[in-house]
Design a protein around this motif. Structure first.
Motif: not given
Lengths: 312, 430
Positions: B172-176
């Motif tokens: 996953l690409i961290p977002t929040i």
């Protein structure tokens, strides 16, 4: 169906042409009548079949399925029921649901009967009866949930009820049990469902022949005797219909219990809704089936006391 | 991918959209490659379908994507249970999954997501170390629970096993993300609160609350039990049955003694409980604190000595993405990390995966207040125009390093999850 053998015997008696043809006409008429009644009832049968019976069958079927964390799969296993009946929580929660239903029933019956009695026997003019009856229904113009939630600011720690009591000097500490308690739940139930008691009881009371009451009075009956010997027995079907409404509504509710108890109490409806939130549909279905069976048994018992069909 | 046939012939636009979907379907299925090249060249016809929880599914982001990148981003917001179910069971219904890390732990083994090649991610080197090594500073310890670093990488492009160290393949690409703690009403408590244990302090009998969402509630419970010294956990994010029993036992006792005023399930309920004064101490989420404050009622997101319970989400790619759509997805991710979204999120009180790039999209005052923990020099306004703080205010908990450096535990999914849920139901019914 009993007409068919008659028609067969009619066909076997050619030596009585007149009687046979008359009988044939009669049979045809009966058959047409039968067909018409089947046709007439078929829309209802279809609607109930598709929208009531089929979904319930589906729930029963799913209650035997299995579930993983993400999905449900067809199976025929008793795991859901085994877990349901094996858990002490189930019994506690069912018991609590019955308690809610019983208390609510007592209060709605007492209030509903009194209101209906007042409307039917004390208010003399039909206009006023209708006007007051419509007045009772006004709260029903808003949503159930809004009527329930409006209790929250009223009963809260700093709510209207507590501040009024404090100002009157009746209490010196806000009453904590007014909100987020079983008291609040029952209060909301009674508030929400009393009308379901008023309407059918009022309806049956209006059909009571006033001369019966007069006759009882002439025969020397006291007010209480008239109530217990004349009015209550004649209002029984209404009482029973109202009771069925209230009991089924309370047994199946979950949102009132959640909001008014601040999620601190549970009833069967909340068990089901928790299961659904966690994607455990088969287990929710099993709980629903048991609840349905319980409610049906209760209604069957209630109908034992009064034959609604005969008395309506 | 579904191609709606009803659209055909209705209008030029709907035909085009249908065609674009068809391209996507063909590309996604991998059966026909490079067939309608005319459209394949044109990224503007690409539609990416993203779904996730409400927090980061912001329509402003979709609008900005259309503006900056040209393609369409369709957002669907669901609750976290439905998000998990969809990611696990309907891989064809989405292109990009915006999920929490603990959901990733559950969903990755189903093979519905594909790993991302970090060499294609422009800002990979600047992603906060919390998401790569798990250590904010070299001395930090990786927190308990489903720490993002433990499920952030796999061992190969088709890897199904999570890697222990940083690899080229990211899940996953961290977002929040953010750090959660207890919310309190300082005006009604009137003394400093320093520990999670205060939630069960008899002083607050009938004035405490906890959230009725089992997976998060159990973690808050664990923070309290550990702070009280009642239980020593091996891993709060992955408890044994015995630990679950003990934890729920302590809280059931407290519940029966009347410690709790109510339990809350939705954001609004937590705001109302706090604002009305029914509750003075409870588990709470950051935007709820803001909502209470915006009514002019004092409310503090109290930093506690045992640390924070943290959560984080990220973007994952559906395994069905390939070709032009996959390229678009990478472009979207690079854009996501390039700062505009980060600035938007940070001005709401969340954190972005690459804080540095967000700096350009925030004023000095905003950066100082939200990230560095400095007193605000002017009014602090959210992206939607609400005033969140006035000059002189300091963020509860202080700077990024102070807050994220004190994470004790991440939201998690336990091996004994189903057992825990049953126990939780018993707690509610008790």
């Amino acid at each position: 169906m009993s007409v068919i053998p008659t028609s067969a015997s009619g066909a076997k008696a050619p030596d009585l042409p007149l009687a046979a043809s008359a009988r044939y006409r009669l049979v045809r008429k009966a058959r047409d009548g039968e067909r018409a009644s089947w046709l007439l009832s078929s829309p209802l049968v279809l609607v109930l079949g598709i929208f009531l019976v089929l979904p319930i069958l589906m729930i029963v079927v799913v209650s035997f399925w299995g579930a993983t964390e993400f999905s449900i799969y067809p199976a025929f296993e008793f795991d859901n029921y085994q877990f349901l009946f094996g858990s002490a929580v189930t019994y506690q929660v069912f018991f609590k649901t019955f308690v809610f239903a019983a208390i609510t029933w007592v209060f709605t019956l007492a209030i509903g009967f009194t209101v209906a009695y007042f409307l039917a026997f004390h208010v003399r003019s039909l206009t006023w009866q209708i006007a007051l009856f419509l007045l009772c229904t006004i709260p029903f113009w808003t949503s159930n949930i809004i009527r329930m939630i409006s209790w929250v600011p009223f009963l809260g720690r700093n709510g209207i009820a507590n501040s009024a009591l404090l100002q009157m000097g009746l209490i010196d500490q806000p009453l904590e049990w007014l909100l987020f308690s079983d008291f609040a739940v029952v209060l909301a139930f009674v508030h929400l469902y009393t009308l379901f008691m008023v309407v059918p009881i009022f309806n049956t009371m209006m059909r009571i022949d006033k001369s019966l009451v007069e006759a009882a009075r002439d025969a020397g009956a006291s007010g209480l005797q008239i109530l217990t010997n004349v009015i209550i027995p004649l209002a029984k079907p209404g009482i029973m219909i109202g009771s069925i409404f209230v009991v089924t509504l309370v047994m199946g509710d979950f949102i009132t219990v959640r909001f008014m108890s601040g999620s601190q109490s549970a009833n069967v409806g909340r068990l089901i809704s928790n299961d659904i939130a966690l994607l455990q549909y088969p287990s929710a279905a099993a709980t629903a089936v048991v609840l349905l069976a319980m409610v049906l048994i209760m209604i069957a018992i209630m109908l034992r006391f009064v034959d609604i069909r005969k008395e309506l | 991918m579904t191609i709606s046939k009803e659209n055909k012939g209705l209008s030029r636009r709907s035909v085009l959209r249908g065609a674009a979907a068809a391209v996507g379907a063909a590309a996604g299925s991998g059966v026909i490659t490079g067939f309608p090249t005319i459209w394949a060249q044109n990224i503007k016809n690409v539609t990416l379908r993203q779904f996730g929880t409400g927090v980061s599914n912001l329509n402003d982001v979709a609008t900005k994507v259309k503006e900056d990148l040209g393609f369409t981003l369709e957002m669907t917001a669901l609750d976290s249970d439905s998000v998990t179910q969809r990611a696990a069971t309907q891989p064809k219904s989405f292109d990009i999954a915006d999920i929490e890390y603990w959901i990733c732990k559950k969903v990755w083994p189903t093979g519905n997501l594909q790993a991302m090649d970090t060499s294609k991610i422009k800002y990979f080197d600047q992603i906060s170390p919390i998401f790569t090594t798990g250590k904010l500073t070299p001395e930090s310890v990786v927190a308990q629970g489903t720490a993002p670093s433990t499920v952030g990488f796999v061992d190969g492009a088709d890897g199904t096993k999570f890697a222990d160290e940083v690899t080229r393949w990211m899940t996953l690409i961290p977002t929040i993300y953010n750090a959660d703690t207890l919310g309190i009403r300082p005006d009604l408590i009137g003394r400093p609160i320093e520990s999670w244990a205060e939630l069960l302090n008899p002083e607050f009998k009938g004035k405490a609350s906890i959230l009725d969402i089992s997976s998060i509630g159990i973690m808050d419970m664990a923070m309290v039990c550990e702070a009280m010294g009642a239980i020593q956990y091996g891993d709060k994010g992955n408890m044994t049955r015995e630990e679950i029993d003990k934890t729920i036992g302590i809280f059931t006792e407290a519940k029966k003694a009347g410690q709790f005023r109510a339990f809350w399930k939705s954001f609004d309920e937590s705001v109302n409980l706090m604002a009305s004064g029914e509750v003075v101490i409870q588990s709470m989420w950051s935007p709820a604190i803001t909502a209470v404050k915006s009514k002019g009622i004092p409310c503090v997101y109290q930093p506690l000595k045992e640390g924070y319970r943290s959560w984080g989400g990220g973007l994952g790619l559906s395994k069905n993405l390939s070709g032009i759509e996959l390229d678009a997805a990478y472009e979207y991710i690079n854009w996501y990390l390039s700062g505009w979204v980060g600035g938007y999120l940070m001005r709401q009180g969340y954190y972005s995966a690459v804080p540095e790039t967000s700096k350009e999209f925030m004023s000095e005052n905003e950066w100082g207040y939200w990230y560095e923990g400095k007193p605000a020099t002017a009014e602090i306004v959210s992206p939607t125009g609400d005033v969140l703080g006035k000059a002189g205010d300091v963020r509860d908990g202080g700077s990024y390093d102070e807050r994220m450096g004190k994470v004790a535990c991440w939201n998690a999914v336990m091996d004994e999850n189903q057992y825990m849920v049953r126990k939780w139901n018993e707690f509610i019914a008790a």
